[in-house]
Design an enzyme around this catalytic site. Structure first.
Site, mmCIF file in Angstrom:
data_model
loop_
_atom_site.group_PDB
_atom_site.id
_atom_site.type_symbol
_atom_site.label_atom_id
_atom_site.label_comp_id
_atom_site.label_asym_id
_atom_site.label_seq_id
_atom_site.Cartn_x
_atom_site.Cartn_y
_atom_site.Cartn_z
ATOM 1 N N ALA A 67 0.850 -1.190 0.000
ATOM 2 C CA ALA A 67 0.000 0.000 0.000
ATOM 3 C C ALA A 67 0.886 1.241 0.000
ATOM 4 C CB ALA A 67 -0.883 -0.018 1.237
ATOM 5 N N GLY A 110 0.696 -5.219 0.568
ATOM 6 C CA GLY A 110 -0.338 -5.338 -0.462
ATOM 7 C C GLY A 110 0.213 -5.912 -1.765
ATOM 8 N N GLU A 113 0.126 -9.536 -1.266
ATOM 9 C CA GLU A 113 -1.295 -9.919 -1.323
ATOM 10 C C GLU A 113 -1.801 -9.905 -2.763
ATOM 11 O OE1 GLU A 113 -2.175 -6.902 1.634
ATOM 12 O OE2 GLU A 113 -3.060 -8.421 2.931
ATOM 13 N N GLU A 133 3.793 -5.413 7.341
ATOM 14 C CA GLU A 133 2.873 -4.455 7.967
ATOM 15 C C GLU A 133 3.113 -4.312 9.460
ATOM 16 O OE1 GLU A 133 1.979 -6.814 5.797
ATOM 17 O OE2 GLU A 133 0.510 -6.037 4.367
HETATM 18 C C1 HXC Z 1 4.935 4.711 -0.563
HETATM 19 C C2 HXC Z 1 7.018 3.961 -1.088
HETATM 20 C C3 HXC Z 1 6.692 2.664 -0.646
HETATM 21 C C4 HXC Z 1 5.375 2.453 -0.155
HETATM 22 C C5 HXC Z 1 8.724 2.627 -1.324
HETATM 23 N N1 HXC Z 1 8.281 3.888 -1.481
HETATM 24 N N2 HXC Z 1 7.764 1.862 -0.807
HETATM 25 N N3 HXC Z 1 6.145 4.965 -1.051
HETATM 26 N N4 HXC Z 1 4.536 3.509 -0.135
HETATM 27 N N5 HXC Z 1 4.932 1.241 0.247
HETATM 28 C C6 HXC Z 1 9.035 5.028 -2.005
HETATM 29 C C7 HXC Z 1 10.046 5.522 -0.995
HETATM 30 O O1 HXC Z 1 9.439 6.396 -0.075
HETATM 31 C C8 HXC Z 1 11.042 6.222 -1.893
HETATM 32 O O2 HXC Z 1 10.539 7.494 -2.247
HETATM 33 C C9 HXC Z 1 11.042 5.346 -3.134
HETATM 34 O O3 HXC Z 1 9.828 4.610 -3.119
HETATM 35 C C10 HXC Z 1 12.170 4.358 -3.143
HETATM 36 O O4 HXC Z 1 12.157 3.656 -1.923
HETATM 37 P P1 HXC Z 1 13.487 3.247 -1.144
HETATM 38 O O5 HXC Z 1 13.093 2.803 0.210
HETATM 39 O O6 HXC Z 1 14.500 4.338 -1.251
HETATM 40 O O7 HXC Z 1 13.972 2.021 -2.040
HETATM 41 P P2 HXC Z 1 14.797 0.748 -1.609
HETATM 42 O O8 HXC Z 1 15.969 1.130 -0.732
HETATM 43 O O9 HXC Z 1 15.080 0.009 -2.880
HETATM 44 O O10 HXC Z 1 13.827 -0.118 -0.707
HETATM 45 C C11 HXC Z 1 12.686 -0.702 -1.304
HETATM 46 C C12 HXC Z 1 11.720 -1.235 -0.192
HETATM 47 C C13 HXC Z 1 11.393 -0.110 0.787
HETATM 48 C C14 HXC Z 1 12.375 -2.400 0.554
HETATM 49 C C15 HXC Z 1 10.499 -1.744 -0.936
HETATM 50 O O11 HXC Z 1 11.004 1.057 0.043
HETATM 51 C C16 HXC Z 1 10.294 -0.431 1.735
HETATM 52 O O12 HXC Z 1 10.511 -1.112 2.747
HETATM 53 N N6 HXC Z 1 9.071 0.023 1.432
HETATM 54 C C17 HXC Z 1 7.927 -0.154 2.299
HETATM 55 C C18 HXC Z 1 7.450 -1.584 2.280
HETATM 56 C C19 HXC Z 1 6.267 -1.795 3.193
HETATM 57 O O13 HXC Z 1 6.332 -1.555 4.420
HETATM 58 N N7 HXC Z 1 5.138 -2.251 2.625
HETATM 59 C C20 HXC Z 1 3.921 -2.505 3.353
HETATM 60 C C21 HXC Z 1 3.025 -1.316 3.223
HETATM 61 S S1 HXC Z 1 1.562 -1.512 4.162
HETATM 62 P P3 HXC Z 1 11.487 8.789 -2.292
HETATM 63 O O14 HXC Z 1 10.525 9.892 -2.604
HETATM 64 O O15 HXC Z 1 12.151 8.882 -0.968
HETATM 65 O O16 HXC Z 1 12.441 8.486 -3.414
HETATM 66 C C22 HXC Z 1 0.583 -2.463 3.218
HETATM 67 C C23 HXC Z 1 -0.757 -2.731 3.816
HETATM 68 C C24 HXC Z 1 -1.664 -3.351 2.816
HETATM 69 O O17 HXC Z 1 0.904 -2.879 2.158
HETATM 70 C C25 HXC Z 1 -3.077 -3.101 3.232
HETATM 71 C C26 HXC Z 1 -4.045 -3.520 2.168
HETATM 72 C C27 HXC Z 1 -3.892 -2.859 0.920
#
Ligand code: HXC
Length: 259
Positions: A67, A110, A113, A133
């Site tokens: 997400a 997500g 998922e 999450e």
């Molecule tokens: C918004 C995101 C994002 C996310 C990455 N970005 N994941 N933006 N939502 N889920 C953005 C970062 O802010 C960053 O923006 C750019 O993408 C690159 O990310 P980096 O972290 O610099 O890249 P990297 O070092 O390659 O790491 C990749 C990653 C990491 C491991 C995927 O970004 C990460 O851990 N992302 C979050 C993963 C997460 O927690 N997902 C679960 C979300 S909750 P800028 O502007 O700084 O360049 C969920 C709930 C689902 O999914 C509910 C139902 C739908």
């Protein structure tokens, strides 16, 4: 077919459509707009008889990082309660034609998922699956606690969801989450190859198979067997069943017309 901002649609030959998530700057994070577009595309492809199987990918580097955290942070409890996204997820889940996910890089939250909404997952050797999450103080919200446990079993699903640890492609293969591992650069091509193979089969039989396989997740064995039997009987009334049996007996290739 119309064009979108957050996804790319590529109608290929032989009954296959490839959908590519297209927010590379945000690791394909699934903001509401992206999910709405995905849902709209699936609804359109549902009624497009020229498309018999869909490949869903994020490209060669990342599938989807979950997400959109920034968007989620802007929503309070009322916003989450009245969220339109569950409706989009439901229409993706209800798509009756087969979907093959071609997964390179991260498939998180997500994103993981979303891969589990596909019928078959092909993983590049660089794929990583996770439900992180818990690190954000939330839990999976698009089926992760339910679909992952049914797919990989309680031990691994609980470990992944409680710790937020990722699994790599090899572990995903041995756990039964993915069907095959390829080189990252071959992943999409392999998914398309399989999709084109499925697209040659009798479409009504393919859709009934998908429905029956999905039913097995949700029901008792006896109800599932009844569902399978009803589908088997119903298919006996189709042109394609007659064509398939006749072609075998006449030692020729069947020509299915979806009727
Ligand atoms: C918004 C995101 C994002 C996310 C990455 N970005 N994941 N933006 N939502 N889920 C953005 C970062 O802010 C960053 O923006 C750019 O993408 C690159 O990310 P980096 O972290 O610099 O890249 P990297 O070092 O390659 O790491 C990749 C990653 C990491 C491991 C995927 O970004 C990460 O851990 N992302 C979050 C993963 C997460 O927690 N997902 C679960 C979300 S909750 P800028 O502007 O700084 O360049 C969920 C709930 C689902 O999914 C509910 C139902 C739908």
């Amino acid at each position: 077919m119309k064009t979108y901002d957050d996804i790319l649609i590529d109608k290929l030959e032989n009954g296959v459509c490839c959908i590519t998530l297209n927010r590379p700057e945000a690791r394909n994070a699934l903001r509401t707009q992206l999910l709405a577009e995905l849902s709209d595309a699936f609804n359109t492809l549902n009624f497009d008889d020229s498309i018999r199987c869909v490949v869903l990918t994020g490209g060669e580097k990342v599938f989807a990082a979950g997400a959109d955290v920034a968007e989620m942070a802007s929503m309070g409890m009322m916003g989450i309660m009245q969220d339109e996204r569950p409706k989009y997820w439901a229409s993706i889940a209800a798509f009756p034609k087969p979907v093959i996910a071609a997964v390179n890089g991260y498939a998180l939250g997500g994103g993981c998922e979303l891969t589990m909404h596909a019928d078959i997952i092909i993983a590049g050797s660089n794929a990583q699956f996770g439900q992180p999450e818990i690190n954000l103080g939330i839990i999976p919200g698009a089926g992760g606690t339910q679909r992952l446990i049914r797919t990989v079993g309680k031990a691994l699903a609980s470990k992944m969801i409680l710790t937020g640890e990722f699994i790599n492609a090899d572990t995903a293969l041995s756990a039964g989450l993915v069907a095959e591992i390829t080189q990252p650069e071959s992943c999409i091509d392999r998914a398309i190859e399989l999709a084109q193979k499925i697209a040659q089969k009798a479409p009504l039989a393919v859709q009934q198979v998908k429905a029956a396989l999905n039913k097995s997740y949700e029901t008792s064995l006896s109800d599932g067997l009844n569902f399978e039997r009803e589908a088997f009987v119903m298919l006996a009334g189709t042109d394609d069943r007659n064509e398939g049996l006749a072609a075998f007996l006449e030692k020729r290739k069947p020509e299915f017309n979806g009727k």
